[in-house]
Design a protein around this motif. Structure first.
Motif, short mmCIF file in Angstrom:
data_model
loop_
_atom_site.label_atom_id
_atom_site.label_comp_id
_atom_site.label_asym_id
_atom_site.label_seq_id
_atom_site.Cartn_x
_atom_site.Cartn_y
_atom_site.Cartn_z
N SER A 88 0.86 -1.33 0.02
CA SER A 88 -0.05 0.22 -0.02
C SER A 88 0.97 1.52 0.01
O SER A 88 2.12 1.12 0.26
CB SER A 88 -0.99 -0.13 1.13
OG SER A 88 -0.15 -0.02 2.50
N GLN A 89 0.44 2.31 -0.17
CA GLN A 89 1.01 3.73 -0.12
C GLN A 89 1.86 3.87 1.07
O GLN A 89 2.90 4.57 1.07
CB GLN A 89 0.18 4.93 -0.31
CG GLN A 89 0.88 6.16 -0.57
CD GLN A 89 -0.09 7.25 -0.95
OE1 GLN A 89 -1.52 7.02 -1.12
NE2 GLN A 89 0.29 8.44 -1.05
N HIS A 90 1.25 3.72 2.35
CA HIS A 90 1.78 3.74 3.58
C HIS A 90 2.31 2.31 3.74
O HIS A 90 1.30 1.63 4.81
CB HIS A 90 0.92 4.51 4.34
CG HIS A 90 0.52 5.62 3.98
ND1 HIS A 90 1.59 6.78 3.88
CD2 HIS A 90 -0.45 6.18 3.53
CE1 HIS A 90 1.02 7.94 3.38
NE2 HIS A 90 -0.37 7.40 3.22
N THR A 91 3.35 1.56 3.46
CA THR A 91 3.79 0.22 3.98
C THR A 91 3.94 0.10 5.44
O THR A 91 4.37 0.97 6.01
CB THR A 91 4.95 0.00 3.18
OG1 THR A 91 5.00 0.32 1.82
CG2 THR A 91 5.13 -1.46 3.36
N GLU B 94 2.27 -0.95 -6.29
CA GLU B 94 1.67 -0.17 -5.08
C GLU B 94 0.05 -0.25 -5.47
O GLU B 94 -0.23 0.21 -6.60
CB GLU B 94 2.18 1.16 -5.17
CG GLU B 94 1.43 2.18 -3.96
CD GLU B 94 2.17 3.38 -3.89
OE1 GLU B 94 1.19 4.33 -3.99
OE2 GLU B 94 3.22 3.50 -3.86
N GLU B 95 -0.66 -0.65 -4.28
CA GLU B 95 -2.14 -0.67 -4.76
C GLU B 95 -2.85 -0.62 -3.51
O GLU B 95 -2.22 -0.85 -2.54
CB GLU B 95 -2.45 -1.90 -5.30
CG GLU B 95 -2.32 -3.54 -4.74
CD GLU B 95 -2.60 -4.54 -5.59
OE1 GLU B 95 -3.68 -4.98 -5.08
OE2 GLU B 95 -1.88 -5.12 -6.37
N ASP B 96 -4.18 -0.58 -3.31
CA ASP B 96 -4.76 -0.42 -2.17
C ASP B 96 -5.01 -1.88 -1.70
O ASP B 96 -5.44 -2.67 -2.22
CB ASP B 96 -6.27 0.08 -2.34
CG ASP B 96 -5.95 1.55 -2.50
OD1 ASP B 96 -5.20 2.31 -2.13
OD2 ASP B 96 -6.99 2.04 -3.41
#
Length: 205
Positions: free
Chosen positions: A153-156, A178-180
């Motif tokens: 995700s964007q904020h791993t 990167e994905e939701d």
């Protein structure tokens, strides 16, 4: 039955006038009927036996072909053990993965044998390191050139970064996407046809 009795009643006076002739005719009719029935049954039986023999011959031919195929069978190249990662690599990855277990969504391409084999090894690494894992199969044409893709995700999360570090330490090639992701998944791993040049796993990410 009633009609038969009525017919017998009609011809009975005639039969009584010549009993032996009537008996002879009756015997001849019965004999002819029995002979014809036996002949027809015999022909039917011969036909069925011929079909059975033909089927047995066909089964025998197929059994011979199967036996020959079994003797000459060689495992396809795509199913040889070229995709296995070593126990040393597994041990290295597990050492890192154990530091902060999380949750992984593990998917593989159902049409690829190499994907299945590597998926089982990746599963072993994280499962034995205390991670929660959901497994599944997919069919897709969005295949990574590296043979494996890690979705973050964007904020791993911290556990997601640990998973990345573990696979890097094992020198496995993978693409990063990167994905939701669901809140209960730290990282998603998708495995397709893994490259055959597995000895070269030093690419930096």
């Amino acid at each position: 039955m009633d009609k038969l009795l009525e017919q017998l009643q009609d011809i009975w006076p005639l039969a009584m006038q010549a009993p032996w002739g009537f008996a002879t005719i009756t015997i001849l009719v019965v004999t002819i009927s029995w002979t014809a029935g036996r002949f027809m049954f015999g022909e039917r039986l011969k036909t069925l036996n011929a079909r059975l023999e033909a089927r047995n011959e066909l089964i025998g031919e197929y059994e011979k072909k199967i036996k020959i195929l079994g003797e000459n069978y060689t495992q396809p190249k795509s199913q040889e053990n070229d995709y296995a990662i070593s126990e040393e690599q597994i041990k290295t990855a597990k050492t890192i993965a154990k530091t902060l277990p999380g949750k992984i969504s593990l998917r593989h391409d159902m049409t690829s044998y190499s994907a299945l084999q590597l998926t089982e090894q990746i599963y072993k690494i994280f499962k034995e390191s205390g991670w929660g894992i959901s497994k599944g199969i997919v069919i897709t044409d969005d295949l990574p050139d590296e043979g494996m893709a890690l979705s973050i995700s964007q904020h791993t999360t911290a556990s997601g970064r640990i998973a990345l570090a573990a696979l890097k330490a094992a020198e496995l090639k993978f693409a990063i996407r990167e994905e939701d992701l669901p809140d209960d998944v730290d990282i998603r791993i998708f495995i397709s046809d893994y490259p055959t040049d597995i000895s070269n796993r030093t690419e930096k990410y």
